[in-house]
Design a protein around this motif. Structure first.
Motif, short mmCIF file in Angstrom:
data_model
loop_
_atom_site.label_atom_id
_atom_site.label_comp_id
_atom_site.label_asym_id
_atom_site.label_seq_id
_atom_site.Cartn_x
_atom_site.Cartn_y
_atom_site.Cartn_z
N ILE A 52 62.96 -61.18 88.25
CA ILE A 52 62.44 -62.07 88.79
C ILE A 52 63.30 -62.33 89.98
N LYS A 53 64.44 -62.98 89.06
CA LYS A 53 64.88 -63.88 90.47
C LYS A 53 65.36 -63.03 91.39
N HIS A 54 66.15 -61.57 90.40
CA HIS A 54 66.80 -60.55 91.86
C HIS A 54 65.63 -60.63 93.17
N LEU A 55 63.99 -59.88 92.69
CA LEU A 55 63.54 -59.68 93.59
C LEU A 55 62.75 -60.65 94.53
N ARG A 56 62.82 -62.30 93.84
CA ARG A 56 62.00 -63.02 95.14
C ARG A 56 63.64 -63.07 95.85
N ALA A 57 64.90 -63.49 95.41
CA ALA A 57 66.36 -62.93 96.20
C ALA A 57 65.97 -61.61 97.61
N ALA A 58 65.34 -60.90 96.77
CA ALA A 58 65.60 -59.62 97.56
C ALA A 58 64.62 -59.47 99.01
#
Length: 77
Positions: A52-58
């Motif tokens: 989720i953190k990576h998706l939010r950053a993306a």
């Protein structure tokens, strides 16, 4: 010829002890299984949060979802 009361009491106590030892073993096995499952669930949750953190950053870095002022105005009907 019947057993004397002390012998019968000893048999009863040994039977109860065997039952309690069996129950304790089952509880110990169930606790070990629950701890294993909890550790697995914690790992899955950690992985999901990282994803989720990576998706939010993306999404934050994406030009499509970046600044709202750069989006075209909505169509008027």
């Amino acid at each position: 010829m019947s057993e004397d009361p002390i012998q019968q009491r000893l048999v009863d106590l040994e039977t109860r002890l065997a039952f309690q030892e069996h129950a304790l073993t089952e509880l110990s096995d169930a606790l070990a299984a629950a701890r294993t499952e909890e550790a697995r669930n914690a790992l899955l949750l950690h992985r999901a949060l990282e994803e989720i953190k990576h998706l939010r950053a993306a999404f934050a870095a994406s030009p499509l979802t970046g600044d709202a002022s750069s989006e075209p105005p909505p169509p008027h009907y």
